[in-house]
Design an enzyme around this catalytic site. Structure first.
Site, PDB file in Angstrom:
ATOM      1  N   GLU A  92       0.841  -1.203   0.000  1.00 30.39           N
ATOM      2  CA  GLU A  92       0.000   0.000   0.000  1.00 30.39           C
ATOM      3  C   GLU A  92       0.871   1.247   0.000  1.00 30.39           C
ATOM      4  OE1 GLU A  92      -2.870   2.513   3.038  1.00 30.39           O
ATOM      5  OE2 GLU A  92      -2.777   0.338   3.293  1.00 30.39           O
ATOM      6  N   ARG A 125       0.097  10.413   0.231  1.00 35.11           N
ATOM      7  CA  ARG A 125       0.478  11.478   1.166  1.00 35.11           C
ATOM      8  C   ARG A 125       1.649  12.307   0.657  1.00 35.11           C
ATOM      9  NH1 ARG A 125       0.425   8.040   6.862  1.00 35.11           N
ATOM     10  NH2 ARG A 125      -1.572   6.991   6.524  1.00 35.11           N
ATOM     11  N   THR A 175      -4.853   6.061   1.762  1.00 34.91           N
ATOM     12  CA  THR A 175      -5.259   7.430   2.067  1.00 34.91           C
ATOM     13  C   THR A 175      -6.043   8.039   0.899  1.00 34.91           C
ATOM     14  OG1 THR A 175      -3.092   7.559   3.173  1.00 34.91           O
ATOM     15  CG2 THR A 175      -4.490   9.494   3.309  1.00 34.91           C
ATOM     16  N   LYS A 235     -10.871  -1.959   6.925  1.00 33.75           N
ATOM     17  CA  LYS A 235      -9.662  -1.528   7.623  1.00 33.75           C
ATOM     18  C   LYS A 235     -10.091  -0.997   8.990  1.00 33.75           C
ATOM     19  CE  LYS A 235      -6.180   2.171   7.218  1.00 33.75           C
ATOM     20  NZ  LYS A 235      -5.576   3.143   6.286  1.00 33.75           N
TER      21      LYS A 235
END
Length: 213
Positions: free
Chosen positions: A45, A49, A73, A133
């Site tokens: 993953e 960011r 994200t 998650k």
């Protein structure tokens, strides 16, 4: 459209740990991913960011055999589409909104949405999502809290992420409602910047040998 459980489970069950990565330099993404795959962690993953995260995802998708690269994200539909276009094979979000779930319906690439409370889990179950998650795991109550959800919300299976370490991972992985954990300890930003590929591979190998319930 409900979550494609088989597709997201293939990602979650590829290894006990999904590394959660912050990549500043796309040139470092390929050797980093190669080290992770050699160590036994194919699902990777890369979080959105950094300004060049999508470039890093594309580099891995195009060049690393055996890698299952995803974007983390992801907060909205435009990011979802951009991540898919870059080559992401799965999408991870810290939470869930109706807008994000609507965006997921327009793509075949599966979403792993985040939840931290019983109400959020119930909302996602009602929306057709059962693979979730748990975030932020340690701050939201840790393994003890997640275990308490296993009976009343038995249909939900989780990837706890947030404050999970090599020492804490086995406690999560022993839970009946946990399929894998997400963690940054295998390759944090400083380690990636220093190009410690051997160290990343070593930590990946140790993580790949953790037992699941």
């Amino acid at each position: 459209m409900p979550q494609n459980v088989q597709k997201i489970e293939d990602v979650m069950c590829a290894a006990p740990v999904i590394p959660v990565l912050v990549v500043e330099d796309p040139a470092k993404a390929v050797p980093m991913a190669e080290a992770l795959v050699r160590g036994g962690l194919p699902a990777i993953e890369i979080t959105l960011r950094t300004p060049k995260a999508l470039e890093a995802i594309k580099a891995v998708a195009d060049n690393v055999k055996g890698a299952i690269v995803g974007a983390g994200t992801v907060l909205d539909g435009s990011q979802y589409s951009a991540a898919v276009q870059a080559g992401s094979q799965f999408i991870v979000s810290p939470g869930a909104t109706k807008t994000l779930l609507d965006a997921a319906e327009t793509h075949s690439v599966p979403l792993l949405p985040g939840a931290a409370t019983a109400s959020e889990v119930m909302f996602l179950l009602e929306s057709g999502y059962s693979r979730l998650k748990f975030f932020p795991a340690e701050q939201a109550g840790g393994a003890a809290y997640l275990k308490s959800l296993s009976s009343p919300l038995a249909a939900a299976k989780f990837c706890p992420t947030g404050g999970v370490s090599l020492d804490k991972a086995p406690t999560y992985l022993a839970l009946p409602n946990v399929l894998c954990v997400g963690g940054s300890w295998i390759a944090d930003a400083k380690v990636i910047a220093s190009e410690d590929w051997a160290g990343i591979e070593e930590r990946a190998r140790a993580a790949s040998q953790l037992a699941t319930s």
